[in-house]
Design a protein around this motif. Structure first.
Motif, PDB file in Angstrom:
ATOM      1  N   LEU A 196      46.037  37.316  56.004  1.00 59.08           N
ATOM      2  CA  LEU A 196      45.305  36.255  55.600  1.00 59.08           C
ATOM      3  C   LEU A 196      46.261  34.566  55.789  1.00 59.08           C
ATOM      4  O   LEU A 196      45.757  33.831  55.670  1.00 59.08           O
ATOM      5  N   VAL A 240      39.667  34.625  55.340  1.00 58.00           N
ATOM      6  CA  VAL A 240      40.193  34.517  54.062  1.00 58.00           C
ATOM      7  C   VAL A 240      39.442  35.590  53.492  1.00 58.00           C
ATOM      8  O   VAL A 240      40.260  35.702  52.494  1.00 58.00           O
ATOM      9  N   HIS A 244      41.307  38.260  51.220  1.00 60.16           N
ATOM     10  CA  HIS A 244      41.209  38.580  49.798  1.00 60.16           C
ATOM     11  C   HIS A 244      40.519  39.919  48.938  1.00 60.16           C
ATOM     12  O   HIS A 244      41.484  40.258  48.330  1.00 60.16           O
TER      13      HIS A 244
END
Length: 455
Positions: free
Chosen positions: A351, A363, A367
């Motif tokens: 990340l 990204v 998550h």
């Protein structure tokens, strides 16, 4: 006395060449002297041109350009016969893009533009800048430079470079998941095949781009057929790196079609060829792709070896672009092996790297994995937060397939937690992501959740 009249064929004037340019182009195309001259001039004549002992006529130079897949201006000395710093740096720029040194290439390319490069060089500089931005996952900047380069090559009627440029636009469409990818690749290929003779190195590159576009559209049969055409085209010249990339693409196509054995076989071939070439950047990518295939077959130990090797190679080559995907694959593997802390470390590292490089897809993916790890640790609040971030980013990027998968995984987690109403909402959203318009979305998600809860 009748004088004998001898008719002599007028000799065309020779063209001043940049020293070493013909030999460089031939080497990069992987062609022999005879292959460059085929159908026009002899191998000894090409040798004399390479060594500067004779100057080619313009038709001969155009033939060499077509055979090697280079623009005519690649070979030309400056109009006054000198070789200035700008021209020398242009060839450095080409080498940087070929070696994957994209940040250096972007800096040098912008410097060349700032120097007010002569018009016949602008198309090439902009194409190389577009390719460098493309390789750096900067699609908007790549699109602008490629559009300018395409307009230049169309204006000067440079067929080989126009095909190359449209091919790069197709590769950009592949990156952004655009539906135009196949059409652009086919247009570039048609232009290439309309040249006489057909520049085989460009044809092989365009076939690989078209095959990748078929993979993106999940047209597996066409993807495999076109990859095989690309491999056949590559057999006309000696380029192990390109052949390795084609084997890697063919491996991916077979993997997505469910043919694990064939996928692993071609993946191994790709890795073996790149080992011979000592090409760390492409080898890192192929090692990662092969590891993913091994993971789908449950061969976790072998997969970890290849992922560790991929990470090591990317660090040796100072390659940051795409490294986050390797870290996320290691995160997934660690979860499969039951090592939650190690998975968390990989996901957080991925990340941070993806955010710094602006790799938005990675990204969102990070998550998503952080949400799964939080769920494994029964941290429901953190899991909800991570999945909400992942879903919103996939929506912004228009990555429909990943959005579908993310909704589906989150729905399963919510169902296990007993939050059936919320799980139902995400299952419905997953279905809508997979088949837009199938379900009516007139009813707000909050009202529907309340209705399901009361039921």
């Amino acid at each position: 006395m009748v004088s004998e009249v001898r008719t002599q064929k007028r000799r065309l004037p020779g063209v001043n060449l940049r020293p070493g340019s013909v030999k460089q182009a031939r080497a990069e195309a992987g062609l022999s002297l005879a292959q460059v001259g085929k159908g026009h001039v002899t191998a000894p004549a090409i040798y004399l041109i390479e060594t500067g002992r004779t100057r080619p006529s313009l038709p001969t130079l155009e033939h060499i350009a077509r055979r090697t897949g280079k623009p005519v201006e690649f070979f030309l000395a400056d109009p006054d016969g000198s070789i200035d710093e700008t021209q020398t740096r242009l060839h450095e720029l080409e080498a940087m893009v070929a070696d994957g040194r994209n940040e250096d290439a972007i800096r040098l390319g912008r410097w060349l533009l700032d120097q007010g490069a002569s018009p016949y060089r602008l198309g090439r500089i902009r194409l190389l800048l577009g390719q460098a931005h493309l390789a750096s996952s900067q699609p908007e900047r790549a699109a602008a430079f490629l559009a300018q380069a395409r307009a230049h090559f169309e204006a000067v009627n440079d067929g080989p470079m126009l095909a190359e440029c449209i091919g790069s636009q197709a590769a950009l469409a592949n990156m952004t998941k655009s539906k135009d990818a196949v059409a652009l690749a086919e247009k570039a290929l048609a232009i290439c095949r309309g040249l006489s003779p057909v520049p085989t190195p460009i044809e092989a590159r365009l076939l690989a781009i078209l095959a990748t576009a078929h993979v993106a559209s999940r047209d597996w049969d066409n993807a495999i057929a076109v990859f095989e055409q690309a491999i056949d085209a590559s057999s006309d010249f000696f380029d192990l790196r390109r052949l390795a990339r084609l084997y890697s693409g063919l491996s991916t196509a077979y993997s997505d079609q469910g043919h694990a054995e064939a996928a692993a076989r071609y993946g191994m071939r790709s890795v073996a060829l790149l080992e011979v070439q000592r090409d760390r950047i492409d080898l890192a990518r192929s090692e990662s792709n092969l590891a993913l295939i091994l993971m789908t077959r449950g061969h976790y130990s072998a997969a970890r070896q290849h992922l560790d090797r991929s990470l090591e190679l990317s660090e040796e080559a100072d390659l940051e672009a795409g490294r986050s995907q390797v870290l996320l694959s290691l995160c997934e593997l660690s979860l499969q092996e039951g090592s939650d802390q190690q998975a968390l470390d990989y996901a957080q590292h991925a990340l941070e790297l993806a955010e710094r490089l602006g790799e938005e897809a990675s990204v969102a993916e990070a998550h998503s994995w952080l949400g799964r790890i939080a769920d494994r640790r029964s941290d429901h609040k953190a899991a909800d937060r991570e999945f909400e971030l992942a879903i919103s980013r996939f929506e912004e990027l228009g990555m429909r397939e990943r959005l579908l998968q993310c909704h589906g995984v989150y729905a399963e987690i919510l169902e296990r937690r007993g939050e059936l109403a919320k799980a139902y909402v995400h299952m419905k959203l997953a279905l809508q992501a997979s088949r837009p318009g199938l379900l009516r979305s007139d009813e707000p998600a909050e009202e529907e959740e309340e209705r399901v809860s009361s039921a």
